[in-house]
Design a protein around this motif. Structure first.
Motif, PDB file in Angstrom:
ATOM      1  N   LEU A 128       0.834  -1.213   0.000  1.00 21.51           N
ATOM      2  CA  LEU A 128       0.000   0.000   0.000  1.00 21.51           C
ATOM      3  C   LEU A 128       0.868   1.263   0.000  1.00 21.51           C
ATOM      4  N   MET A 129       1.921   1.258   0.815  1.00 16.84           N
ATOM      5  CA  MET A 129       2.792   2.437   0.844  1.00 16.84           C
ATOM      6  C   MET A 129       3.553   2.592  -0.475  1.00 16.84           C
ATOM      7  N   ARG A 130       3.955   1.465  -1.067  1.00 17.97           N
ATOM      8  CA  ARG A 130       4.652   1.555  -2.370  1.00 17.97           C
ATOM      9  C   ARG A 130       3.731   2.182  -3.415  1.00 17.97           C
ATOM     10  N   ALA A 131       2.466   1.739  -3.432  1.00 20.47           N
ATOM     11  CA  ALA A 131       1.497   2.343  -4.363  1.00 20.47           C
ATOM     12  C   ALA A 131       1.315   3.826  -4.030  1.00 20.47           C
ATOM     13  N   ALA A 132       1.227   4.124  -2.721  1.00 17.53           N
ATOM     14  CA  ALA A 132       0.997   5.513  -2.303  1.00 17.53           C
ATOM     15  C   ALA A 132       2.150   6.424  -2.714  1.00 17.53           C
ATOM     16  N   GLU A 133       3.374   5.915  -2.586  1.00 19.72           N
ATOM     17  CA  GLU A 133       4.534   6.732  -3.006  1.00 19.72           C
ATOM     18  C   GLU A 133       4.434   7.073  -4.490  1.00 19.72           C
ATOM     19  N   LEU A 134       4.079   6.065  -5.309  1.00 21.10           N
ATOM     20  CA  LEU A 134       4.002   6.311  -6.753  1.00 21.10           C
ATOM     21  C   LEU A 134       2.814   7.199  -7.100  1.00 21.10           C
ATOM     22  N   MET A 135       1.673   6.983  -6.452  1.00 13.29           N
ATOM     23  CA  MET A 135       0.509   7.837  -6.722  1.00 13.29           C
ATOM     24  C   MET A 135       0.826   9.287  -6.332  1.00 13.29           C
ATOM     25  N   MET A 136       1.564   9.458  -5.244  1.00 16.44           N
ATOM     26  CA  MET A 136       1.962  10.790  -4.818  1.00 16.44           C
ATOM     27  C   MET A 136       2.846  11.449  -5.883  1.00 16.44           C
ATOM     28  N   ARG A 137       3.917  10.742  -6.270  1.00 19.72           N
ATOM     29  CA  ARG A 137       4.881  11.349  -7.208  1.00 19.72           C
ATOM     30  C   ARG A 137       4.279  11.570  -8.594  1.00 19.72           C
ATOM     31  N   VAL A 138       3.629  10.534  -9.111  1.00 16.43           N
ATOM     32  CA  VAL A 138       3.170  10.602 -10.509  1.00 16.43           C
ATOM     33  C   VAL A 138       1.913  11.455 -10.645  1.00 16.43           C
ATOM     34  N   PHE A 139       0.936  11.236  -9.751  1.00 11.80           N
ATOM     35  CA  PHE A 139      -0.367  11.892  -9.952  1.00 11.80           C
ATOM     36  C   PHE A 139      -0.559  13.137  -9.079  1.00 11.80           C
ATOM     37  N   CYS A 140      -0.344  13.020  -7.761  1.00  9.03           N
ATOM     38  CA  CYS A 140      -0.616  14.183  -6.890  1.00  9.03           C
ATOM     39  C   CYS A 140       0.314  15.351  -7.192  1.00  9.03           C
ATOM     40  N   VAL A 141       1.540  15.047  -7.660  1.00 13.13           N
ATOM     41  CA  VAL A 141       2.468  16.134  -7.973  1.00 13.13           C
ATOM     42  C   VAL A 141       2.596  16.300  -9.498  1.00 13.13           C
ATOM     43  N   GLY A 142       3.184  15.335 -10.180  1.00 10.90           N
ATOM     44  CA  GLY A 142       3.539  15.512 -11.605  1.00 10.90           C
ATOM     45  C   GLY A 142       2.353  15.794 -12.503  1.00 10.90           C
ATOM     46  N   GLU A 143       1.360  14.928 -12.472  1.00 10.88           N
ATOM     47  CA  GLU A 143       0.207  15.105 -13.352  1.00 10.88           C
ATOM     48  C   GLU A 143      -0.644  16.292 -12.905  1.00 10.88           C
ATOM     49  N   ALA A 144      -0.856  16.430 -11.586  1.00 14.66           N
ATOM     50  CA  ALA A 144      -1.723  17.510 -11.101  1.00 14.66           C
ATOM     51  C   ALA A 144      -1.181  18.882 -11.496  1.00 14.66           C
ATOM     52  N   VAL A 145       0.132  19.068 -11.374  1.00 13.78           N
ATOM     53  CA  VAL A 145       0.684  20.397 -11.666  1.00 13.78           C
ATOM     54  C   VAL A 145       0.621  20.704 -13.159  1.00 13.78           C
ATOM     55  N   SER A 146       0.654  19.657 -13.986  1.00 17.68           N
ATOM     56  CA  SER A 146       0.730  19.905 -15.427  1.00 17.68           C
ATOM     57  C   SER A 146      -0.601  20.385 -16.002  1.00 17.68           C
ATOM     58  N   ILE A 147      -1.712  20.112 -15.320  1.00 21.61           N
ATOM     59  CA  ILE A 147      -3.023  20.442 -15.912  1.00 21.61           C
ATOM     60  C   ILE A 147      -3.181  21.959 -16.121  1.00 21.61           C
ATOM     61  N   PRO A 148      -3.031  22.798 -15.071  1.00 18.20           N
ATOM     62  CA  PRO A 148      -3.190  24.245 -15.312  1.00 18.20           C
ATOM     63  C   PRO A 148      -2.140  24.800 -16.285  1.00 18.20           C
ATOM     64  N   ILE A 149      -0.942  24.198 -16.292  1.00 19.51           N
ATOM     65  CA  ILE A 149       0.105  24.675 -17.204  1.00 19.51           C
ATOM     66  C   ILE A 149      -0.293  24.360 -18.647  1.00 19.51           C
ATOM     67  N   LEU A 150      -0.772  23.125 -18.873  1.00 20.52           N
ATOM     68  CA  LEU A 150      -1.202  22.741 -20.222  1.00 20.52           C
ATOM     69  C   LEU A 150      -2.394  23.580 -20.677  1.00 20.52           C
ATOM     70  N   ARG A 151      -3.308  23.849 -19.728  1.00 16.84           N
ATOM     71  CA  ARG A 151      -4.489  24.634 -20.095  1.00 16.84           C
ATOM     72  C   ARG A 151      -4.068  26.036 -20.542  1.00 16.84           C
ATOM     73  N   ALA A 152      -3.118  26.624 -19.823  1.00 17.75           N
ATOM     74  CA  ALA A 152      -2.626  27.956 -20.207  1.00 17.75           C
ATOM     75  C   ALA A 152      -1.916  27.902 -21.560  1.00 17.75           C
TER      76      ALA A 152
END
Ligand SMILES: [Fe+2]
Ligand SMILES: [Fe+2]
Length: 287
Positions: A128-152
Motif C-alpha cells: 500500500l505504501m509503495r502504491a501511495a509513493e508512486l501515486m503521490m509522485r506521478v499523480f498528486c504532484v507531476g500530473e496535477a501540476v501539469s493540468i493548469p500549465i497545459l491549459r494555459a
C-alpha cells in the motif's frame, strides 16, 4: 543510453488503435504555415516537441508503473479501471507530438536511460505504501501540476493544429490530475502518523525536483548551453521569436503559471488530505 524513437507496427494493431482513438487522425495535419517561420525558429520548435514527445512517453511508463502497484495493493477495481486508461492517453499524446514533429521536419536526437523511465517506490515498504509513493509522485504532484500549465499553453496557442493537439491533451489530462486525491481519499485512514510524515517527505522530494527544474529554465539562472539543452524543454520561448506560435507559451507567463499551478493543483489538495509537504520542510524555491 538509447535513442528515443517511436513507430507503428501497422496492420490489425494500428486498426484497433485508430478505432479506439480516432481523434489523432481527425486533427488538421498539414496546416502549419511553415513558410512563416525562420529555420532557427523551426529548429527550436523541433526541440520543444521532441522533449514533449519524450515527456509524454516517460509519463506513460510512470502511469503504468503506478497502475501495477495499484493491483499489488488491492486498490478498488473502479480506480484501477480508470487508471488503466492513462497509459493509452499518454501514448496518444506521444503520437500527437511525433506527428507534429514530422510536420516540423523531424525530431532531434534525444537519448534516455531505459532503466530509469519512472520513479521507483521504496523497496522496504509494504504494497500500500509503495502504491501511495508512486501515486503521490506521478499523480498528486507531476500530473496535477501539469493540468493548469497545459491549459494555459492551450489558451495561448494560435495555430489550429497546435490548438487542437493541446486541446486533446488538456481534455485527456483533466482526470489524470485528480485521481491522486481519489486514491488517498480511499486509503488515507490506513496510514499512521509516521507513515503520513513519510508521505509528506515523498511529496516534498517530488515538489523539490519540480521547482528546481523550473529554476533551471530561468534565463538568468542558466548558462547558454543550458538554454540550448533545456530552455525549451517545456515550450519556453524568450519573446517574439515566433517560436511561441509553434511551441507552448512565453517564459514571462510560464513561471507565474507554473507556481500558481503548484499552489492550487498540488499543495492545496495535499493540505486538504493532511499531506502538505510544507509540514515536512519549507519549499524555498516556491514563494
Ligand atoms: Fe500526457
Ligand atoms: Fe497524463
Amino acid at each position: 543510453m538509447e535513442v528515443f524513437e517511436v513507430g507503428l507496427i501497422g496492420g490489425p494493431a494500428e486498426r484497433w488503435y485508430r478505432k479506439a482513438r480516432p481523434e489523432v487522425e481527425a486533427m488538421p495535419w498539414g496546416t502549419l504555415p511553415m513558410a512563416d517561420f525562420a529555420p532557427d525558429v523551426v529548429a527550436r520548435a523541433r526541440r520543444v516537441w521532441t522533449m514533449a514527445a519524450f515527456q509524454e512517453y516517460r509519463t506513460g511508463a510512470a502511469c503504468t508503473r503506478a497502475l501495477q502497484h495499484l493491483f499489488a495493493c488491492g486498490a478498488p477495481v473502479d480506480l484501477i479501471a480508470l487508471c488503466s486508461r492513462f497509459p493509452l492517453d499518454e501514448v496518444v499524446h506521444v503520437e500527437l507530438a511525433a506527428r507534429l514533429l514530422q510536420e516540423l521536419g523531424g525530431a532531434v536526437e534525444l537519448r534516455f536511460d531505459p532503466e530509469r523511465l519512472g520513479p521507483e517506490p521504496s523497496p522496504d515498504r509494504d504494497p500500500l505504501m509503495r502504491a501511495a509513493e508512486l501515486m503521490m509522485r506521478v499523480f498528486c504532484v507531476g500530473e496535477a501540476v501539469s493540468i493548469p500549465i497545459l491549459r494555459a499553453s492551450w489558451q495561448h496557442a494560435e495555430l489550429p493544429l497546435i490548438r487542437d493537439v493541446l486541446a486533446r491533451i488538456v481534455k485527456d489530462e483533466a482526470v489524470h490530475g485528480e485521481v491522486g486525491a481519489w486514491f488517498f481519499g480511499w486509503c488515507i485512514d490506513a496510514f499512521d502518523g509516521d507513515e503520513r510524515a513519510h508521505l509528506r517527505a515523498v511529496a516534498h522530494d517530488e515538489v523539490g525536483k519540480l521547482v528546481r527544474s523550473w529554476e533551471r529554465f530561468r534565463p538568468s539562472a542558466r548558462p547558454e548551453r543550458e538554454v540550448d539543452l533545456h530552455g525549451e524543454a517545456f515550450g519556453l520561448t524568450t519573446g517574439d521569436s515566433g517560436a511561441g506560435r509553434l511551441g507552448w507559451m512565453p517564459e514571462s507567463i510560464y513561471f507565474s503559471t507554473a507556481h500558481a499551478a503548484l499552489e492550487s493543483a498540488v499543495l492545496q489538495p495535499l493540505a486538504a488530505l493532511g499531506l502538505d509537504p510544507r509540514e515536512h520542510a519549507s519549499i524555498p524555491e516556491h514563494p
